[in-house]
Write a protein that holds these residues in place. Sequence first.
Motif, PDB file in Angstrom:
ATOM      1  N   ALA B  45       0.693  -1.287  -0.072  1.00 24.24           N
ATOM      2  CA  ALA B  45       0.000   0.018  -0.005  1.00 24.24           C
ATOM      3  C   ALA B  45       0.924   1.129   0.042  1.00 24.24           C
ATOM      4  O   ALA B  45       0.811   2.150  -0.742  1.00 24.24           O
ATOM      5  CB  ALA B  45      -0.934  -0.066   1.250  1.00 24.24           C
ATOM      6  N   PHE B  48       2.460   1.749  -3.675  1.00 31.08           N
ATOM      7  CA  PHE B  48       1.781   2.080  -4.330  1.00 31.08           C
ATOM      8  C   PHE B  48       1.446   3.522  -4.249  1.00 31.08           C
ATOM      9  O   PHE B  48       1.442   4.553  -5.176  1.00 31.08           O
ATOM     10  CB  PHE B  48       0.540   1.305  -4.664  1.00 31.08           C
ATOM     11  CG  PHE B  48       0.602   0.353  -5.426  1.00 31.08           C
ATOM     12  CD1 PHE B  48       0.209   0.767  -6.801  1.00 31.08           C
ATOM     13  CD2 PHE B  48       0.912  -1.124  -5.111  1.00 31.08           C
ATOM     14  CE1 PHE B  48       0.347  -0.426  -7.784  1.00 31.08           C
ATOM     15  CE2 PHE B  48       0.916  -1.983  -6.056  1.00 31.08           C
ATOM     16  CZ  PHE B  48       0.824  -1.579  -7.465  1.00 31.08           C
ATOM     17  N   VAL B  49       0.642   3.991  -3.066  1.00 37.18           N
ATOM     18  CA  VAL B  49       0.315   5.226  -2.769  1.00 37.18           C
ATOM     19  C   VAL B  49       1.513   6.321  -2.934  1.00 37.18           C
ATOM     20  O   VAL B  49       1.452   7.311  -3.277  1.00 37.18           O
ATOM     21  CB  VAL B  49      -0.382   5.564  -1.450  1.00 37.18           C
ATOM     22  CG1 VAL B  49      -0.638   6.936  -1.106  1.00 37.18           C
ATOM     23  CG2 VAL B  49      -1.603   4.608  -1.430  1.00 37.18           C
ATOM     24  N   ILE B  51       4.329   6.160  -4.726  1.00 34.71           N
ATOM     25  CA  ILE B  51       4.935   6.236  -5.989  1.00 34.71           C
ATOM     26  C   ILE B  51       3.661   7.008  -6.767  1.00 34.71           C
ATOM     27  O   ILE B  51       4.100   7.833  -7.482  1.00 34.71           O
ATOM     28  CB  ILE B  51       5.174   4.925  -6.852  1.00 34.71           C
ATOM     29  CG1 ILE B  51       6.472   4.333  -6.031  1.00 34.71           C
ATOM     30  CG2 ILE B  51       5.431   5.120  -8.318  1.00 34.71           C
ATOM     31  CD1 ILE B  51       6.753   2.829  -6.670  1.00 34.71           C
ATOM     32  N   PHE B  52       2.599   6.452  -6.975  1.00 38.32           N
ATOM     33  CA  PHE B  52       1.553   7.083  -7.941  1.00 38.32           C
ATOM     34  C   PHE B  52       0.755   8.337  -7.361  1.00 38.32           C
ATOM     35  O   PHE B  52      -0.158   8.748  -8.152  1.00 38.32           O
ATOM     36  CB  PHE B  52       0.686   5.871  -8.387  1.00 38.32           C
ATOM     37  CG  PHE B  52       1.566   5.006  -9.227  1.00 38.32           C
ATOM     38  CD1 PHE B  52       1.817   5.155 -10.446  1.00 38.32           C
ATOM     39  CD2 PHE B  52       1.717   3.659  -8.706  1.00 38.32           C
ATOM     40  CE1 PHE B  52       2.447   4.403 -11.128  1.00 38.32           C
ATOM     41  CE2 PHE B  52       2.310   2.818  -9.266  1.00 38.32           C
ATOM     42  CZ  PHE B  52       2.865   3.029 -10.465  1.00 38.32           C
ATOM     43  N   THR B  53       0.988   8.483  -6.098  1.00 29.70           N
ATOM     44  CA  THR B  53       0.059   9.476  -5.378  1.00 29.70           C
ATOM     45  C   THR B  53       0.991  10.657  -4.938  1.00 29.70           C
ATOM     46  O   THR B  53       0.874  11.743  -5.373  1.00 29.70           O
ATOM     47  CB  THR B  53      -0.967   9.169  -4.343  1.00 29.70           C
ATOM     48  OG1 THR B  53      -1.692   8.153  -5.075  1.00 29.70           O
ATOM     49  CG2 THR B  53      -1.896  10.080  -4.115  1.00 29.70           C
TER      50      THR B  53
END
Lengths: 278, 321
Positions: B45, B48-49, B51-53
Amino acid sequence: MINKESVLSRTSKIIFLSICLIVTVFPLYWIVITSLKAPGTIYSLPLDYWPKEISFENYIGLFTKSDFGQYMINSLLVATVAATVATLISLLSAYVLARFQFSGRGAVLGAFLLTQMIPGFIALGPLYMMMTNFDLVDSKTGLILIYIAVCIPFCTIMLRGFFENVPDALEEAAMIDGCSRLSALFRVLVPVMMPGIAASFIFNFVNCWNELFLSVTLMNSDENKTIPTALAGFISSFNIDWGSMSAAAVLTVVPTLVIFAFASKFIVQGLTAGAVKG
Amino acid sequence: MALNAEQEVVRGRSSAGAPPQTSYTRKKRFNSKTALTMLAFMAPAAIFVGIFTYYPMISGSQMAFRNWNLNDLSDTSWVGWGNFRTLFENPEFGTIVRNTIVWVVGSLVPQVVIGFALALFLKRKFKFRGAYQAFIFFPWAVSGFLIGMLFRWMFNAEFGVVNDLLMKVGIIHSPVPWLAEPGFAMTAIIIANIWYGVTFFAIMILAALQSVSDEMYEAAAIDGAGKIRTFFSITLPAISVTLGLTILLRIIWIFNFPDIIWAMTGGGPADQTHIITTYMIKITQKGDYGQASALGLIVVFTLMLFAAFYLMAVRPRKENR
């Protein structure tokens, strides 16, 4: 004691609820009716509130004149994969946040909440450039990766609520019996929490299915476009073909409507857990 | 998207004061092996958050202070507050700010009032209540963009059903050019947004109402309080915290919700229905990420300031001890 409703209040209640229902459902009714009219009759006065003859020409046109079938497959693929992966990942993070007290816990929750408050467009430019560097522009994989990241914060918070409703004695018993924590989670907790997990999955799925701006920014070939991007394409041209548009709208809304109707009870439960318990 | 935040508030309220007696979970101590498992569980989690947010968000924020145009990346030098100055000097900026306020207030107030009424009516069980709720839930399954399209078609000047119905009832005598005239267009997009948001308030308020204990109502009835008195003395105070915070998060969310406007008017006619976020999309599409980011930062800081003042104003007053 609360006494029986008076006739007056009962009548006003029925009237109010009926108006709300009609106003809520009417746009859906209207788009369905529009989609079923023969293309020529959409633009004729007086308006028909029921098509003189039901025609599926708009639907047929959608699949023969445009790649709508392909867009639907793309949306289905992207939304299913992203929602599944996001739910699995969130299951793990939600478990940790629900079960353990550690020093960074508040910060992690805060960081997840913050993602919901900042306008996403700040990130759009850098995201586009990052995806260019990864060679993931106009790629379903790229879109899936981003959607996973978009879904995780909300899904984690929602699932955390469901975890807190399950006694932890459950997985402890399983672990004493020799299960690892991971297998205890999946063999014991997941079956118990299935309604909540299903609701979270559906919520993710619908969000991905409906997502517009990221998809518009990143996807440009017909082979990779999702439904919302295709719909947005309909308005960039000066004249909107409302027949195709409404047929496309119906095909987009109906699947989400059906699964939402089944899951609405659990979704409401997930959103309002805590408030109900006081 | 903002739903989660709202949920968090509702839960936060229940667990903030008292110990979380409703929760079955005991937060436990753990050894290093458990710590490692926890880390492994959190890692996907976080990655992902992150890198992409978070990376794009932070990277986007610094663009606000640079000359960053996608069409010409040869000079991406730092320009300090230049992008902000360009925005403030833009003659349209005043209109956009005014529209944003009208959009937020005009959508929010009816959403709260109608949602509240709906929740009060739904509180008592009746036949088909479950089915009714499922139907009322319908707007949630629709994307903001599609809602915009549905209403754009219904508000169509020539073949739109809204004009047709209003003329049948006799409220208007000639078709109203809903989306071609700024005042009407603003009304139309706000009506669409109200339609979308009422359900949400109804659900949140209903949940809050159901948490008020029956004993309080019984006590009020014994004391001879009428319906109106009961509402203002019992119901409203009991749900005020949840209501206040739901409203705050909803304001933030509506502020950041360009989808309906984008689909219905695209900011037109003549850029007269832009709110800050739709204007941001417009600039982004022109490739001027520097200015768009500057606008984004203005939004973030405005909302943070607003939230701080709002929370100070609505924070429950301490009772005299």
